[in-house]
Design a protein around this motif. Structure first.
Motif, PDB file in Angstrom:
ATOM      1  N   SER A 297       0.823  -1.213   0.000  1.00 57.41           N
ATOM      2  CA  SER A 297       0.000   0.000   0.000  1.00 57.41           C
ATOM      3  C   SER A 297       0.850   1.253   0.000  1.00 57.41           C
ATOM      4  CB  SER A 297      -0.886   0.036   1.230  1.00 57.41           C
ATOM      5  OG  SER A 297      -1.508  -1.177   1.372  1.00 57.41           O
ATOM      6  N   LEU A 298       1.873   1.276   0.856  1.00 57.91           N
ATOM      7  CA  LEU A 298       2.623   2.520   0.949  1.00 57.91           C
ATOM      8  C   LEU A 298       3.361   2.836  -0.338  1.00 57.91           C
ATOM      9  CD1 LEU A 298       3.955   2.762   4.588  1.00 57.91           C
ATOM     10  CD2 LEU A 298       2.045   3.920   3.533  1.00 57.91           C
ATOM     11  N   LEU A 299       3.827   1.799  -1.004  1.00 55.02           N
ATOM     12  CA  LEU A 299       4.535   2.085  -2.250  1.00 55.02           C
ATOM     13  C   LEU A 299       3.574   2.731  -3.262  1.00 55.02           C
ATOM     14  CD1 LEU A 299       7.274   1.935  -3.626  1.00 55.02           C
ATOM     15  CD2 LEU A 299       6.525  -0.180  -4.706  1.00 55.02           C
ATOM     16  N   THR A 300       2.358   2.192  -3.336  1.00 54.04           N
ATOM     17  CA  THR A 300       1.363   2.795  -4.247  1.00 54.04           C
ATOM     18  C   THR A 300       1.193   4.267  -3.905  1.00 54.04           C
ATOM     19  OG1 THR A 300       0.175   0.721  -4.087  1.00 54.04           O
ATOM     20  CG2 THR A 300      -0.994   2.532  -5.122  1.00 54.04           C
ATOM     21  N   ILE A 301       1.090   4.541  -2.602  1.00 57.21           N
ATOM     22  CA  ILE A 301       0.879   5.926  -2.168  1.00 57.21           C
ATOM     23  C   ILE A 301       2.079   6.802  -2.535  1.00 57.21           C
ATOM     24  CG2 ILE A 301       0.615   7.373  -0.115  1.00 57.21           C
ATOM     25  CD1 ILE A 301      -0.958   4.978   1.112  1.00 57.21           C
ATOM     26  N   PHE A 302       3.269   6.284  -2.281  1.00 55.73           N
ATOM     27  CA  PHE A 302       4.469   7.087  -2.591  1.00 55.73           C
ATOM     28  C   PHE A 302       4.543   7.396  -4.094  1.00 55.73           C
ATOM     29  CE2 PHE A 302       6.442   4.895   1.302  1.00 55.73           C
ATOM     30  CZ  PHE A 302       6.110   5.960   2.124  1.00 55.73           C
ATOM     31  N   ILE A 303       4.080   6.442  -4.891  1.00 58.94           N
ATOM     32  CA  ILE A 303       4.129   6.676  -6.331  1.00 58.94           C
ATOM     33  C   ILE A 303       3.155   7.796  -6.717  1.00 58.94           C
ATOM     34  CG2 ILE A 303       3.620   5.634  -8.600  1.00 58.94           C
ATOM     35  CD1 ILE A 303       4.710   2.983  -7.466  1.00 58.94           C
ATOM     36  N   ILE A 311      10.066  11.161  -0.192  1.00 58.96           N
ATOM     37  CA  ILE A 311       9.476  10.680   1.069  1.00 58.96           C
ATOM     38  C   ILE A 311       9.548   9.141   1.130  1.00 58.96           C
ATOM     39  CG2 ILE A 311       7.338  10.579   2.426  1.00 58.96           C
ATOM     40  CD1 ILE A 311       8.163  13.366   2.407  1.00 58.96           C
ATOM     41  N   GLY A 312       9.287   8.495   0.004  1.00 56.93           N
ATOM     42  CA  GLY A 312       9.279   7.027  -0.045  1.00 56.93           C
ATOM     43  C   GLY A 312      10.618   6.425   0.385  1.00 56.93           C
ATOM     44  N   PRO A 313      11.709   6.826  -0.299  1.00 57.25           N
ATOM     45  CA  PRO A 313      13.006   6.271   0.128  1.00 57.25           C
ATOM     46  C   PRO A 313      13.318   6.610   1.584  1.00 57.25           C
ATOM     47  CG  PRO A 313      13.216   7.390  -1.975  1.00 57.25           C
ATOM     48  CD  PRO A 313      11.812   7.619  -1.517  1.00 57.25           C
ATOM     49  N   ALA A 314      12.913   7.830   2.031  1.00 61.56           N
ATOM     50  CA  ALA A 314      13.182   8.200   3.431  1.00 61.56           C
ATOM     51  C   ALA A 314      12.465   7.226   4.371  1.00 61.56           C
ATOM     52  CB  ALA A 314      12.703   9.625   3.706  1.00 61.56           C
ATOM     53  N   PHE A 315      11.252   6.850   4.005  1.00 59.20           N
ATOM     54  CA  PHE A 315      10.512   5.921   4.861  1.00 59.20           C
ATOM     55  C   PHE A 315      11.209   4.561   4.929  1.00 59.20           C
ATOM     56  CE2 PHE A 315       7.440   2.489   5.369  1.00 59.20           C
ATOM     57  CZ  PHE A 315       6.905   2.822   6.609  1.00 59.20           C
ATOM     58  N   PHE A 316      11.637   4.046   3.781  1.00 58.62           N
ATOM     59  CA  PHE A 316      12.273   2.728   3.808  1.00 58.62           C
ATOM     60  C   PHE A 316      13.670   2.786   4.440  1.00 58.62           C
ATOM     61  CE2 PHE A 316       8.900   2.034   0.683  1.00 58.62           C
ATOM     62  CZ  PHE A 316       8.276   0.976   1.327  1.00 58.62           C
ATOM     63  N   MET A 317      14.273   3.970   4.373  1.00 68.32           N
ATOM     64  CA  MET A 317      15.550   4.147   5.074  1.00 68.32           C
ATOM     65  C   MET A 317      15.294   4.069   6.586  1.00 68.32           C
ATOM     66  SD  MET A 317      18.717   5.728   4.259  1.00 68.32           S
ATOM     67  CE  MET A 317      18.497   7.188   3.299  1.00 68.32           C
TER      68      MET A 317
END
Ligand code: PFF
Length: 452
Positions: A297-303, A311-317
């Motif tokens: 879900s979050l990846l869909t949102i980040f896209i 923001i996406g890479p920061a979250f997975f970091m």
């Protein structure tokens, strides 16, 4: 094994910085369990009722057991196996209590084997979120990652390699330096994610989801899930906190530090919930998605969202850093054991144990693809079997035995001395909980699980 000759108090290692114990223990506690595990369990259990029960478990079971682990570790200044033995012998009890330490080492190794595979996926997602393949859906993307043993294998190896390097560098140069660097970064990233949820998410829906009590959803499973989550999240029942406690200065207050660590751990879990659910609601996703919640879900949102490729890479970091500071605490107790008994040097122990864990992890890698339907324990594949064995059996067993030992067998005078900075009422309250409340609650959950 002769404890007194293997390492004596004067030569034992102590954290250098005043805040290091708190940072290291919080680093151990705050991990995938808070950000990935907590959010998907809240999703599954229907929200707020779970959060309240979880908080209850932290206070009534987690906190007393955390204090007991730190106390035993700091009293004996040894790694968990020798710590349990010394604490038992000095209390006039059997040295067989060391088996609790062994159970801990064993579960630490098993947990790290699958934890590393999941952490590897998080590291992989830093790049995926920065440059997502928009031709396929996030669900297909996740299936692609988990369906490729070589990709999983690569990132699992990188993650285990980082663990070995940090642990081999030593308690001060490796662990202390790393947590002092990683924990502030983690906190800042968490705040960034929270602000993002306030700006781009449906924050009120997230708040309501996490905090409006709905007890119609509560059943015995909710308690099981909340207690298991509390144990895992606070890193209890496998010696990590006991081991870090053995490096704690005698002048530090065990009650206050435990409260701080449990508080930080809970705060980060709730902040993670507040960072994730508003986004899930704003983008019309389902909160009940199990383990795939943060990846799919979050990846869909980040896209879809503005600045998602930052923001996406920061979250997975954030996830990867949290995982790394937890993982080192899973490896440290067994490495410390081999080092203090002069079986191997620290580096050799880190490499040998790291390789064993890496090897066991291959089973979890394959469970996500070709071994998905190969059953080991009951109808569970390899990874699910290890998760079941550690979450449902070894961790509660370890925690229960620590509680029973600390409440009924550890000399009250020694416990009192370790808690000396606290007042008598704190000691008495702790003793009541660790004697009667924590072991009974853990035992009932444990027995319920075995029967179920
Ligand atoms: N507490 C970590 C988390 O919440 O992800 C996981 C963990 C670390 C469990 C260390 C146990 C442990 F000894």
């Amino acid at each position: 094994m002769n404890i007194s000759s293997s390492k004596n108090i004067s030569e034992s290692v102590t954290w250098v910085g005043k805040w290091t114990f708190v940072l290291a223990a919080a680093g151990s506690a705050v991990g995938l369990g808070n950000i990935w595990g907590f959010s998907y369990k809240v999703g599954e259990a229907g929200g707020s009722a779970f959060v309240l029960i979880y908080l209850g478990c932290i206070l009534v079971v987690g906190l007393p057991i955390m204090m007991a682990e730190i106390m035993i570790g700091r009293y004996s200044q040894h790694s968990p196996v020798s710590a349990m033995k010394k604490a038992a012998i000095d209390s006039g009890k059997s040295g067989y209590w060391q088996s609790v330490g062994w159970t801990g080492l064993f579960s630490g190794v098993l947990i790290l084997s699958f934890y590393s595979v999941l952490a590897g996926i998080c590291i992989n997602y830093i790049g995926i979120a920065a440059m997502p393949n928009t031709d396929i859906s996030s669900f297909e993307q996740y299936a692609q990652v988990t369906g490729s043993p070589s990709t999983l294998f690569f990132w699992h190896s990188i993650f285990i390699g980082m663990n070995i390097a940090i642990i081999a560098s030593g308690v001060i140069a490796g662990i202390e330096r790393m947590v002092r660097l990683l924990m502030p970064i983690l906190f800042i990233l968490m705040i960034v994610m929270l602000i993002n949820a306030m700006i781009n998410g449906d924050f009120n829906a997230g708040l309501a989801y996490l905090f409006t009590p709905d007890f119609s959803k509560v059943n015995p499973e909710t308690f099981l899930s909340a207690m298991g989550q509390a144990f895992f999240s606070l890193s209890l029942g496998m010696g990590s906190i006991m081991c870090y406690g053995s490096y704690m200065r005698k002048s530090e207050d065990i009650f206050k530090t435990s409260l701080t660590v449990a508080g930080l751990d809970t705060l980060i879990a709730i902040l993670a919930g507040l960072a994730i659910f508003p986004m899930i609601f704003a983008y019309g996703m389902e909160p009940q998605q199990g383990t795939g919640l943060v990846f799919k879900s979050l990846l869909t949102i980040f896209i879809e969202m503005p600045l998602g490729n930052i923001i996406g890479p920061a979250f997975f970091m954030l996830l990867s850093i949290a995982a790394l500071s937890s993982a080192i605490s899973l490896l440290e107790p067994s490495v410390a054991y081999f080092e203090e008994n002069n079986i191997f040097s620290r580096s050799a122990a880190a490499i040998i144990l790291g390789l064993i864990i890496w090897f066991v992890g291959i089973g979890s890698i394959l469970s996500l693809n070709s071994w998905e339907n190969e059953y080991f324990l009951g109808e569970r594949n390899f990874m699910d079997s290890i998760i079941y064995l550690t979450f449902n059996i070894l961790m509660p067993l370890g925690g229960m035995l620590v509680a029973i030992f600390a409440g009924w067998f550890f000399k009250p005078r020694l416990a009192m001395e370790e808690l000396s900075a606290a007042n008598v009422n704190i000691f008495k309250t702790w003793r009541f909980f660790i004697k009667f409340v924590s072991p009974v609650l853990v035992a009932s959950v444990f027995i319920y699980q075995l029967l179920g």
